[in-house]
Design a protein around this motif. Structure first.
Motif, PDB file in Angstrom:
ATOM      1  N   GLY A  69      12.348  14.036  11.775  1.00 31.81           N
ATOM      2  CA  GLY A  69      11.246  13.218  11.271  1.00 31.81           C
ATOM      3  C   GLY A  69      11.227  11.822  11.887  1.00 31.81           C
ATOM      4  N   MET A  70      12.418  11.314  12.213  1.00 32.54           N
ATOM      5  CA  MET A  70      12.495   9.977  12.833  1.00 32.54           C
ATOM      6  C   MET A  70      11.715   9.957  14.156  1.00 32.54           C
ATOM      7  SD  MET A  70      14.671   7.939  10.969  1.00 32.54           S
ATOM      8  CE  MET A  70      15.604   6.801  11.967  1.00 32.54           C
ATOM      9  N   MET A  71      11.690  11.095  14.847  1.00 34.16           N
ATOM     10  CA  MET A  71      10.969  11.154  16.118  1.00 34.16           C
ATOM     11  C   MET A  71       9.451  11.197  15.910  1.00 34.16           C
ATOM     12  SD  MET A  71      13.080  10.809  18.529  1.00 34.16           S
ATOM     13  CE  MET A  71      12.076  11.201  19.953  1.00 34.16           C
ATOM     14  N   LEU A  72       9.062  11.409  14.679  1.00 38.51           N
ATOM     15  CA  LEU A  72       7.628  11.457  14.383  1.00 38.51           C
ATOM     16  C   LEU A  72       7.164  10.125  13.781  1.00 38.51           C
ATOM     17  CD1 LEU A  72       7.493  15.060  12.874  1.00 38.51           C
ATOM     18  CD2 LEU A  72       6.930  14.349  15.207  1.00 38.51           C
ATOM     19  N   GLY A  73       7.982   9.084  13.975  1.00 40.02           N
ATOM     20  CA  GLY A  73       7.601   7.777  13.451  1.00 40.02           C
ATOM     21  C   GLY A  73       6.284   7.312  14.058  1.00 40.02           C
ATOM     22  N   ASP A  74       5.368   6.926  13.189  1.00 41.33           N
ATOM     23  CA  ASP A  74       4.080   6.370  13.642  1.00 41.33           C
ATOM     24  C   ASP A  74       4.198   4.864  13.446  1.00 41.33           C
ATOM     25  OD1 ASP A  74       1.525   5.387  13.868  1.00 41.33           O
ATOM     26  OD2 ASP A  74       0.640   6.722  12.353  1.00 41.33           O
ATOM     27  N   GLU A  75       4.449   4.158  14.538  1.00 44.30           N
ATOM     28  CA  GLU A  75       4.769   2.733  14.427  1.00 44.30           C
ATOM     29  C   GLU A  75       3.543   1.828  14.526  1.00 44.30           C
ATOM     30  OE1 GLU A  75       7.503   2.481  13.164  1.00 44.30           O
ATOM     31  OE2 GLU A  75       8.624   4.228  13.874  1.00 44.30           O
ATOM     32  N   ALA A  76       2.410   2.346  14.132  1.00 40.43           N
ATOM     33  CA  ALA A  76       1.210   1.505  14.043  1.00 40.43           C
ATOM     34  C   ALA A  76       1.463   0.396  13.025  1.00 40.43           C
ATOM     35  CB  ALA A  76       0.020   2.340  13.604  1.00 40.43           C
ATOM     36  N   TYR A  77       0.955  -0.792  13.288  1.00 41.55           N
ATOM     37  CA  TYR A  77       1.156  -1.880  12.324  1.00 41.55           C
ATOM     38  C   TYR A  77       0.530  -1.520  10.977  1.00 41.55           C
ATOM     39  CZ  TYR A  77       1.663  -6.438  10.253  1.00 41.55           C
ATOM     40  OH  TYR A  77       2.037  -7.456   9.420  1.00 41.55           O
ATOM     41  N   ALA A  78      -0.648  -0.936  11.041  1.00 41.82           N
ATOM     42  CA  ALA A  78      -1.363  -0.650   9.788  1.00 41.82           C
ATOM     43  C   ALA A  78      -1.677   0.830   9.663  1.00 41.82           C
ATOM     44  CB  ALA A  78      -2.656  -1.455   9.740  1.00 41.82           C
ATOM     45  N   GLY A  79      -1.520   1.358   8.452  1.00 43.59           N
ATOM     46  CA  GLY A  79      -1.964   2.726   8.155  1.00 43.59           C
ATOM     47  C   GLY A  79      -1.126   3.824   8.777  1.00 43.59           C
ATOM     48  N   SER A  80       0.155   3.587   8.979  1.00 47.35           N
ATOM     49  CA  SER A  80       1.045   4.603   9.562  1.00 47.35           C
ATOM     50  C   SER A  80       0.972   5.921   8.791  1.00 47.35           C
ATOM     51  CB  SER A  80       2.484   4.071   9.535  1.00 47.35           C
ATOM     52  OG  SER A  80       3.400   5.129   9.663  1.00 47.35           O
ATOM     53  N   ARG A  81       0.923   7.019   9.533  1.00 51.80           N
ATOM     54  CA  ARG A  81       0.837   8.317   8.832  1.00 51.80           C
ATOM     55  C   ARG A  81       2.088   8.585   8.001  1.00 51.80           C
ATOM     56  NH1 ARG A  81       2.144  10.745  13.905  1.00 51.80           N
ATOM     57  NH2 ARG A  81       0.021  10.537  14.642  1.00 51.80           N
ATOM     58  N   ASN A  82       3.226   7.997   8.370  1.00 47.98           N
ATOM     59  CA  ASN A  82       4.455   8.198   7.590  1.00 47.98           C
ATOM     60  C   ASN A  82       4.341   7.553   6.207  1.00 47.98           C
ATOM     61  OD1 ASN A  82       5.553   7.280  10.684  1.00 47.98           O
ATOM     62  ND2 ASN A  82       5.919   9.372   9.969  1.00 47.98           N
TER      63      ASN A  82
END
Ligand code: F0G
Length: 463
Positions: A69-82
């Motif tokens: 799951g760590m590899m699926l990190g969505d590092e968008a500033y806002a609204g991350s899917r995680n």
């Protein structure tokens, strides 16, 4: 021939994929280390520790599913899917409506305390926790312990030592007035009492009182799954319920929670605040951007939130929690078998040595538990933690040490990290210290920080 087993053994529901070497050192080396660390196990370097039972906080081994799951990190500033995944999982298992992520538990405590507590308020709770009480005090509140008396007696075998004394609670509300009680601070698996559970029977009664006086309940859910397991084991009527069902029943009796995900949720960092009241949520959401980060990540990276979401799901699995608590009980039963004084019943996340009875010749203001933790490290390389007079701090009104009834050394078991053989070695180390306890001398402060002094205080032996 060896005796035939009388009961079935359990085993961990996993096998080991990655290992991290640890090293054994000499007694002389460790003596030097503890002197340099000012006799405070928090100030030791991890690489000098053999078996690290300082805390179960952030020390869990993550599963391959969490690492994936760590590899699926969505590092968008806002609204991350995680974040949305985490929100879904919290809503599903805990049932709270609104979620504010934070970097760890105390950040959630800070936010809720600042929002709900006014100067001069009183916050009743089932025993204090260090960071929780400090944030309540920093917000102008006074913490009042309303746990049942049995919790302060290490030898009392009450199965639900974290229960709230309804008389103490109602007396306080009547004395100060309900408007001066912003919430009831209720923790599951109470840490400072030795990892003792609250019963659902008690919580239902607390809920009635909370409704009667219009006072919400804020739940410290840090070890809620561990508490749920002991309810399933001990409370009539819950044997056939799942851990998830019991957790949900607990949370549904409360109005919100603070969470240090570093414990039950099997991650190295993370936490959140969750509430049902939308107005409260809006205030918290606004505060989190000041202290933590945007409301869709708090202080966590996207990958961290994914690991929390997946860890939370794993934490409610029966086989996991049974093995987790089973390992703690294994260690506890072993030392208890040698008549070494510990808190009974054995708790959820660690074995708590009763330093008063272990070192009866040391006065509480010479810090028997601090002394014992240092001594265990010197003799064995096992690192533990003081949970007594140093942790309790000074009473802000009198300036005196609080001298709590419980003077403990916590051997905290990280989740999914050590084997039964590590528990055997630990138990034998404690026995050795116990056999030589008469020679041990107490400690005095050489440096005492203002806040949460146990983390950074320094000591020297009294000669
Ligand atoms: N509540 C409880 C019951 C805790 O045990 C902790 C942390 C916190 C809140 C604070 O959470 O550390 O994520 O900010 N307990 C750790 C321990 C430090 O070792 O028991 P945090």
């Amino acid at each position: 021939m060896a005796e035939r087993p009388t009961k079935k053994s359990w085993a961990e529901p996993f096998k080991i994929k990655v290992v991290e070497p640890i090293k054994m050192t000499t007694r002389d080396y460790r003596l030097k280390c503890i002197e340099e660390a000012g006799y405070n196990t928090f100030l030791l370097k991890s690489e000098d520790v053999y078996i690290d039972l300082l805390t179960d906080s952030g020390t869990s081994a993550m599963s391959d599913h969490q690492w994936a799951g760590m590899m699926l990190g969505d590092e968008a500033y806002a609204g991350s899917r995680n974040f949305y995944h985490l929100e879904d999982v919290i809503r599903k298992y805990y049932g709270y409506k609104w979620i504010v992520p934070t970097h760890q538990g105390r950040a959630a405590e800070h936010i809720i305390s600042q929002i709900l507590i006014k100067d001069g308020d009183y916050i009743p709770g089932n025993m204090y926790f260090t960071t929780t009480r400090l944030h309540q005090e920093l917000a102008g509140g006074n913490f009042v312990d309303v746990i049942i008396d049995e919790a302060h007696d290490p030898t009392n075998e009450h199965p639900f030592k974290a229960d709230i004394d309804l008389q103490k609670l109602e007396d306080l509300i009547k004395k100060v007035g309900a408007e001066k009680v912003p919430y009831i601070s209720m923790a599951t698996a109470v840490n400072m009492a030795g990892g003792q559970p609250i019963s659902l029977g008690n919580l239902k009664e607390v809920r009635e009182m909370s409704h009667k006086y219009g006072i919400p309940i804020i739940h410290d859910a840090t070890r809620v799954a561990e508490n749920a397991y002991l309810i399933k084991e001990r409370e009539p009527g819950y044997q056939d319920k799942t851990i998830a069902e019991i957790i949900r029943e607990i949370c549904d009796l409360t109005d919100g929670c603070t969470m240090s995900a570093k414990k039950d949720c099997l991650v190295n960092i993370g936490g959140f605040l969750a509430v049902n009241d939308e107005e409260l949520y809006k205030k918290a959401q606004n505060m989190v951007v000041v202290y933590e980060g945007l409301h869709t990540y708090g202080g966590m990276a996207g990958r961290d939130m994914e690991a929390v979401a997946r860890g939370l799901e794993e934490s409610v699995e029966y086989e996991h929690i049974k093995a987790r608590i089973g390992q703690v009980q294994y260690l506890g039963e072993k030392v208890l078998g040698w008549d070494i004084p510990i808190i009974v019943p054995i708790g959820t996340h660690g074995v708590f040595l009763d330093a008063r009875r272990f070192l009866p010749h040391i006065d509480q203001d010479e810090f028997p538990a601090q002394t014992l933790a240092a001594q265990i490290f010197v003799e064995s390389g096992v690192r533990s933690m003081e949970r007594g007079n140093v942790s309790a701090g000074r009473d802000p009104r009198t300036g005196k040490n609080r001298r709590p009834a419980l003077e403990l050394v916590r051997l905290t078991v990280p989740r999914r990290v050590y084997t039964q053989a590590h528990m055997d070695v630990t138990a034998e180390a404690i026995l050795e210290v116990f056999d030589n306890r008469d020679k041990v001398k107490g400690l005095k402060f050489t440096y005492e920080p203002e806040y949460l002094r146990f983390f950074q205080a320094r000591f020297e032996p009294i000669t």
